[in-house]
Design a protein around this motif. Structure first.
Motif, PDB file in Angstrom:
ATOM      1  N   VAL A  39      30.712 -36.763 -90.862  1.00 46.80           N
ATOM      2  CA  VAL A  39      29.284 -36.952 -90.584  1.00 46.80           C
ATOM      3  C   VAL A  39      29.082 -37.529 -89.192  1.00 46.80           C
ATOM      4  N   GLY A  40      29.903 -38.502 -88.819  1.00 44.84           N
ATOM      5  CA  GLY A  40      29.789 -39.099 -87.497  1.00 44.84           C
ATOM      6  C   GLY A  40      30.058 -38.104 -86.380  1.00 44.84           C
ATOM      7  N   LEU A  41      31.048 -37.229 -86.579  1.00 45.11           N
ATOM      8  CA  LEU A  41      31.397 -36.241 -85.557  1.00 45.11           C
ATOM      9  C   LEU A  41      30.300 -35.191 -85.406  1.00 45.11           C
ATOM     10  N   VAL A  42      29.649 -34.842 -86.514  1.00 47.64           N
ATOM     11  CA  VAL A  42      28.543 -33.887 -86.430  1.00 47.64           C
ATOM     12  C   VAL A  42      27.400 -34.485 -85.616  1.00 47.64           C
ATOM     13  N   CYS A  43      27.115 -35.754 -85.841  1.00 47.70           N
ATOM     14  CA  CYS A  43      26.075 -36.431 -85.056  1.00 47.70           C
ATOM     15  C   CYS A  43      26.419 -36.420 -83.573  1.00 47.70           C
ATOM     16  N   ARG A  44      27.684 -36.562 -83.279  1.00 42.31           N
ATOM     17  CA  ARG A  44      28.121 -36.672 -81.879  1.00 42.31           C
ATOM     18  C   ARG A  44      28.184 -35.332 -81.160  1.00 42.31           C
ATOM     19  N   TYR A  45      28.697 -34.294 -81.848  1.00 43.82           N
ATOM     20  CA  TYR A  45      28.980 -33.039 -81.160  1.00 43.82           C
ATOM     21  C   TYR A  45      27.989 -31.906 -81.456  1.00 43.82           C
ATOM     22  N   ALA A  46      27.188 -32.018 -82.514  1.00 41.64           N
ATOM     23  CA  ALA A  46      26.216 -30.973 -82.865  1.00 41.64           C
ATOM     24  C   ALA A  46      26.854 -29.580 -82.897  1.00 41.64           C
ATOM     25  N   PRO A  47      27.780 -29.333 -83.832  1.00 45.00           N
ATOM     26  CA  PRO A  47      28.457 -28.033 -83.907  1.00 45.00           C
ATOM     27  C   PRO A  47      27.546 -26.946 -84.478  1.00 45.00           C
ATOM     28  N   ASP A  48      28.014 -25.715 -84.381  1.00 43.94           N
ATOM     29  CA  ASP A  48      27.301 -24.597 -85.004  1.00 43.94           C
ATOM     30  C   ASP A  48      27.658 -24.478 -86.483  1.00 43.94           C
ATOM     31  N   VAL A  49      28.886 -24.857 -86.806  1.00 43.62           N
ATOM     32  CA  VAL A  49      29.347 -24.753 -88.194  1.00 43.62           C
ATOM     33  C   VAL A  49      30.404 -25.817 -88.461  1.00 43.62           C
TER      34      VAL A  49
ATOM     35  N   ALA B  22      29.033 -34.860 -98.140  1.00 45.65           N
ATOM     36  CA  ALA B  22      28.927 -34.896 -96.684  1.00 45.65           C
ATOM     37  C   ALA B  22      28.087 -33.722 -96.186  1.00 45.65           C
ATOM     38  N   ALA B  23      28.282 -32.551 -96.809  1.00 46.26           N
ATOM     39  CA  ALA B  23      27.500 -31.371 -96.426  1.00 46.26           C
ATOM     40  C   ALA B  23      26.017 -31.602 -96.669  1.00 46.26           C
TER      41      ALA B  23
ATOM     42  N   GLU C  82      24.458 -34.480 -96.703  1.00 48.71           N
ATOM     43  CA  GLU C  82      23.962 -35.422 -95.697  1.00 48.71           C
ATOM     44  C   GLU C  82      23.761 -34.732 -94.352  1.00 48.71           C
ATOM     45  N   ILE C  83      24.712 -33.875 -93.978  1.00 48.86           N
ATOM     46  CA  ILE C  83      24.590 -33.140 -92.723  1.00 48.86           C
ATOM     47  C   ILE C  83      23.365 -32.232 -92.741  1.00 48.86           C
ATOM     48  N   ARG C  84      23.147 -31.551 -93.860  1.00 51.06           N
ATOM     49  CA  ARG C  84      21.997 -30.660 -93.970  1.00 51.06           C
ATOM     50  C   ARG C  84      20.686 -31.444 -93.820  1.00 51.06           C
ATOM     51  N   SER C  85      20.671 -32.716 -94.249  1.00 49.12           N
ATOM     52  CA  SER C  85      19.447 -33.518 -94.190  1.00 49.12           C
ATOM     53  C   SER C  85      19.020 -33.843 -92.765  1.00 49.12           C
ATOM     54  N   PHE C  86      19.994 -33.997 -91.841  1.00 47.98           N
ATOM     55  CA  PHE C  86      19.622 -34.339 -90.469  1.00 47.98           C
ATOM     56  C   PHE C  86      19.959 -33.248 -89.452  1.00 47.98           C
ATOM     57  N   ALA C  87      20.731 -32.243 -89.879  1.00 49.20           N
ATOM     58  CA  ALA C  87      21.073 -31.142 -88.971  1.00 49.20           C
ATOM     59  C   ALA C  87      21.021 -29.829 -89.747  1.00 49.20           C
ATOM     60  N   PRO C  88      19.820 -29.388 -90.138  1.00 47.45           N
ATOM     61  CA  PRO C  88      19.696 -28.195 -90.996  1.00 47.45           C
ATOM     62  C   PRO C  88      20.179 -26.908 -90.346  1.00 47.45           C
ATOM     63  N   GLN C  89      20.357 -26.915 -89.036  1.00 49.81           N
ATOM     64  CA  GLN C  89      20.797 -25.713 -88.343  1.00 49.81           C
ATOM     65  C   GLN C  89      22.306 -25.500 -88.424  1.00 49.81           C
ATOM     66  N   VAL C  90      23.041 -26.481 -88.890  1.00 48.21           N
ATOM     67  CA  VAL C  90      24.504 -26.397 -88.927  1.00 48.21           C
ATOM     68  C   VAL C  90      24.961 -25.617 -90.162  1.00 48.21           C
TER      69      VAL C  90
END
Length: 215
Positions: free
Chosen positions: A38-48, A66-67, A69-77
């Motif tokens: 989750v922390g790395l997704v916040c930092r790097y904003a990946p495509d997938v 984790a998925a 949580e990621i979908r809640s703040f980065a729905p495009q991932v």
């Protein structure tokens, strides 16, 4: 395409990263557990994101949590979850709670590099990808009162392939039928399942969910 890989097994994680790099992906980072992911997704904003379903500390459903949580703040991932075994309840949760851009594959599928790369790109593009083994297990199950009984064998076959994430174009190629014929079968499936078109409803997803629950 930017990717983050998460798995507690360092050899599998490193191997996955190397495979993805060879297939043209840009591996931004690797995670050992769900919190780190989750922390790395916040930092790097990946495509997938490609993550194991079971990770520390509990080795239960940390990957799915984790998925979510990621979908809640980065729905495009896009979210691709991998598992050692077919677990129907987890796959159904992904279908029900995640609005597209999600996949569920057995780790064995990674051995087919070309197919795996295609599946990852499909998830990143917003599609739903379900492992064929998961679908086939459900197809083999039967219930006395089958709400799908009105479907013809061909319509059931079309719906089964839809459950694997195939688009109408892919269905046309797989079944060697014209796009117009495929559209007719899909419409017939929707009609027989009583799925009316609406602004908020996703009939394709609703049809697949009904199929998965009752097969």
């Amino acid at each position: 395409m930017r990717v983050i890989v998460a798995d507690d097994a360092v050899l599998f994680r490193e191997g996955m990263a190397r495979i993805l790099a060879e297939e043209g992906f840009d591996v931004m980072a690797q995670a050992r557990n769900s919190a780190e992911l989750v922390g790395l997704v916040c930092r790097y904003a990946p495509d997938v994101v490609i993550t194991d379903l079971r990770m520390p500390p509990g080795f239960a459903d940390e990957g799915i949590e984790a998925a979510a949580e990621i979908r809640s703040f980065a729905p495009q991932v896009g979210l691709m979850l991998l598992s050692q075994y077919v677990e129907v309840h987890h796959a159904l949760r992904l279908m029900e709670e995640f609005d597209g851009a999600v996949g569920y594959l057995l780790k064995d599928r990674v051995s087919d590099l070309g197919a795996f790369a295609v599946d990852v790109r499909r998830v990143a593009g917003g599609e739903v990808v379900m492992d064929a083994e998961f679908v086939s297990r459900l197809v083999g199950r039967r219930r006395e009162h089958d709400p799908l009984a009105e479907l013809t064998d061909r319509e059931r076959e079309v719906l089964s392939l839809m459950a694997q994430g195939l688009t109408n174009a892919a269905l046309s190629e797989e079944l060697v039928l014209s796009p117009k014929t495929i559209e007719g079968y899909v419409r017939s499936v929707f009609t027989k399942l009583g799925l009316e078109q609406s602004e908020r409803g996703h009939r394709r997803v609703q049809a697949v969910l009904r199929f998965l629950r009752w097969q």
